[in-house]
Design an enzyme around this catalytic site. Structure first.
Site, PDB file in Angstrom:
ATOM      1  CE  LYS A 184      -3.884  -1.844   2.701  1.00  0.00           C
ATOM      2  NZ  LYS A 184      -4.960  -1.668   1.702  1.00  0.00           N
ATOM      3  NE  ARG A 199     -11.005  -9.609  -1.764  1.00  0.00           N
ATOM      4  CZ  ARG A 199     -11.344  -8.732  -2.711  1.00  0.00           C
ATOM      5  NH1 ARG A 199     -11.657  -9.155  -3.928  1.00  0.00           N
ATOM      6  NH2 ARG A 199     -11.388  -7.448  -2.460  1.00  0.00           N
TER       7      ARG A 199
HETATM    8  N1  BES Z   1      -8.084  -3.620   4.516  1.00  0.00           N
HETATM    9  C1  BES Z   1      -8.289  -3.241   3.171  1.00  0.00           C
HETATM   10  C2  BES Z   1      -9.602  -2.486   2.939  1.00  0.00           C
HETATM   11  C3  BES Z   1      -9.728  -1.139   3.615  1.00  0.00           C
HETATM   12  C4  BES Z   1      -9.479   0.014   2.910  1.00  0.00           C
HETATM   13  C5  BES Z   1     -10.141  -1.044   4.930  1.00  0.00           C
HETATM   14  C6  BES Z   1      -9.621   1.235   3.529  1.00  0.00           C
HETATM   15  C7  BES Z   1     -10.294   0.183   5.537  1.00  0.00           C
HETATM   16  C8  BES Z   1     -10.029   1.323   4.832  1.00  0.00           C
HETATM   17  C9  BES Z   1      -8.313  -4.475   2.267  1.00  0.00           C
HETATM   18  O1  BES Z   1      -7.544  -5.533   2.672  1.00  0.00           O
HETATM   19  C10 BES Z   1      -7.749  -4.047   0.948  1.00  0.00           C
HETATM   20  O2  BES Z   1      -6.616  -3.716   0.889  1.00  0.00           O
HETATM   21  N2  BES Z   1      -8.575  -4.098  -0.092  1.00  0.00           N
HETATM   22  C11 BES Z   1      -8.173  -3.722  -1.397  1.00  0.00           C
HETATM   23  C12 BES Z   1      -8.720  -4.728  -2.358  1.00  0.00           C
HETATM   24  C13 BES Z   1      -8.217  -4.559  -3.762  1.00  0.00           C
HETATM   25  C14 BES Z   1      -6.762  -4.940  -3.851  1.00  0.00           C
HETATM   26  C15 BES Z   1      -9.045  -5.395  -4.674  1.00  0.00           C
HETATM   27  C16 BES Z   1      -8.742  -2.337  -1.692  1.00  0.00           C
HETATM   28  O3  BES Z   1      -9.884  -2.080  -1.293  1.00  0.00           O
HETATM   29  O4  BES Z   1      -8.039  -1.518  -2.271  1.00  0.00           O
HETATM   30 MN    MN Z   2      -5.525  -5.390   2.018  1.00  0.00          MN
END
Ligand code: BES
Ligand code: MN
Ligand code: ZN
Length: 488
Positions: A271, A345
């Site tokens: 990230k 997931r």
């Molecule tokens: N933990 C994150 C989702 C999240 C984002 C929670 C902002 C709280 C605040 C999750 O694991 C994630 O990184 N999701 C990705 C999925 C994508 C790679 C398909 C996302 O939402 O960017």
């Molecule tokens: Mn994630």
């Protein structure tokens, strides 16, 4: 804090502060209002109202001294807005505001709260209780200077002190206490709230049975998706299964699963810094489940409840899972890793399979799952989806009572189509658009024939600006909704 009911006329109650909820009506019909106004030489109606120092708009406040005219030295007026729009949720918000206001005063150890209560006051009294405890919350564990919570006693003025109203105080206390418990846990940094810590906390809950499965045991159970996510961390993964069984025959069996990523760096699909900043909150679903199981151990409902958390950290090292890896989940389905940041997931997939094997009637998962859900609904509402309309409707009904908003999103075959892989049964990511529904579609592969609802709380679990009386930080989202759903 001690919260109790009092039948005595308000002017006979000893307190340091009298909190008077005022409806936005032309003439103040409320007997208590008149009694207090008369006893204070009509200061409120003459000086405050007429001079328009205070208008009873929703959540507006005004403090005035009583200069020895009545027992209580100070009055806090709090606007409740239009009478026809008054609801338990508004009363809860007013109580949150009241508790926050009280923090700004010096000598208020005992507050008497006088809000207009309907004939059947249970729901409102529960809401006042919850609001006071939620509003009184601080996360100051790591501050050298602690805020002094001086409020010790809260007296709620009520015509009735029946058993059912007493019970609504107890219910409100438990709902709010474990909301705050979940807030604490999600506010804690990841260095504290590790998978091992979550397991210890689960073990410490009385009246429930807790099993902790470590890596070797999870491997034997075939949890290839969950284990892959945690394999790049020095923190060992923990699969947590808490179970509560009522003494009477259970009216139904329920499993609640909380996403327990104690830190989400994104893994090799790392990230950017601004997105990683709050990723200690990626176990907010788990925090809610721990709070709910703790509350249940006190509330003792006639429902069998299984609390499940697949806890691990999503980190990077030489052992981490990689884009392109193929994982086998507990139900034998294979997953091509398209993005290591879609880790939640994967952990939920194995947890869902595990829950289904318990032969429960319903499965509910709660997860900070997708940024897409946050884009769609913001911090204003959580997403809700699943495979059973009635279950979704019933959770939404419970959430309205609890004052937490959940908004329905679809899961369609078309969402699933976007997860097609060339070499495995599916990929872990698909269309970027409708990302919350696509994540829901992924999860659906791991529930075969149990009623299931998925709550995406990515936008609501952790606030970066204050909202509805909640300051920045963790909200404990889901605790009150699911407790309401379980105990209704
Ligand atoms: N933990 C994150 C989702 C999240 C984002 C929670 C902002 C709280 C605040 C999750 O694991 C994630 O990184 N999701 C990705 C999925 C994508 C790679 C398909 C996302 O939402 O960017
Ligand atoms: Mn994630
Ligand atoms: Zn995550």
């Amino acid at each position: 804090m001690n919260i109790k009911l009092e039948k005595k006329p308000i002017l006979q109650i000893n307190s340091d502060l009298l909190v008077l909820g005022v409806l936005d009506t032309k003439t103040q019909k409320c007997e208590t209002f008149k009694a207090i106004d008369n006893a204070t030489d009509k200061t409120i109606s003459k000086y405050v109202f007429l001079q328009e120092q205070f208008k009873p708009k929703f959540l507006s406040t005004y403090t005035l001294p009583t200069l020895g005219k009545i027992k209580t030295p100070k009055i806090l007026l709090i606007g409740l807005g239009e009478e026809k729009e008054l609801s338990a949720d508004k009363v809860r918000q007013a109580a949150i505001e009241t508790a926050k206001k009280i923090k700004s005063y010096k000598n208020v150890a005992t507050a008497a709260i006088c809000f207009p209560l309907p004939e059947k006051a249970e729901e409102y009294v529960q809401a006042i209780t919850e609001g006071i405890i939620i509003g009184d919350y601080n996360f100051d564990k790591y501050k050298s200077e602690k805020s002094k919570n001086i409020l010790k006693n809260v007296i709620i003025a009520s015509k009735s002190t029946s058993k059912s109203i007493q019970e609504s105080i107890t219910k409100g206390e438990i709902f709010a206490k474990y909301t705050n418990f979940a807030r604490n846990l999600s506010n804690e940094p990841a260095q504290y709230a590790t998978p091992t810590k979550l397991a210890q906390l689960a073990k410490a809950i009385p009246n429930i049975t807790t099993e902790i499965f470590d890596k070797t045991e999870c491997k034997k159970m075939g949890m290839g998706a969950f284990l892959a996510v945690g394999q790049g961390s020095d923190q060992p993964p923990k699969f947590i299964h808490m179970s509560y069984k009522p003494t009477k025959k259970a009216v139904k069996k329920l499993a609640i699963i909380g996403k327990g990523i104690t830190f989400d760096s994104g893994g090799y699909d790392i990230k950017p810094p601004s997105s990683m900043l709050n990723m200690k909150d990626d176990m907010s679903g788990a925090a809610a489940v721990l709070g709910i199981m703790s509350a249940i151990s006190e509330l003792k409902p006639d429902v069998e409840v299984h609390g499940i958390i697949a806890a691990c950290e999503n980190m990077l090292n030489g052992s981490s899972y990689k884009p392109g890896d193929i994982l086998t989940a507990k139900n034998g389905k294979t997953i091509e890793v398209d993005n290591t940041d879609a880790e939640g997931r994967l952990t939920l997939a194995d947890a869902l399979c595990y829950a289904e094997e318990l032969k429960v009637d319903e499965i509910i998962d709660i997860a900070t799952l997708t940024g897409a859900c946050m884009v769609a609904l913001g911090h204003f509402a959580s997403g809700i989806m699943g495979n059973d309309e009635k279950l979704i409707d019933d959770i939404q009904t419970a959430s309205n009572k609890a004052g937490e908003a959940f908004w329905k999103l679809p899961i369609w075959d078309a969402h699933m189509d976007s997860l097609k892989s060339d070499i495995a049964d599916m990929k872990n990511t698909g269309s970027r658009y409708a990302g919350a529904s696509v994540a829901g579609a992924f999860l659906k592969n791991f529930v075969s024939n149990t009623k299931w609802a998925h709550l995406d709380v990515a936008g609501t679990a952790f606030l970066d600006t204050a909202y509805k009386g909640f300051p920045k930080g963790a909200t404990g989202i889901g605790v009150r909704t699911l407790l309401e759903y379980i105990t209704r």
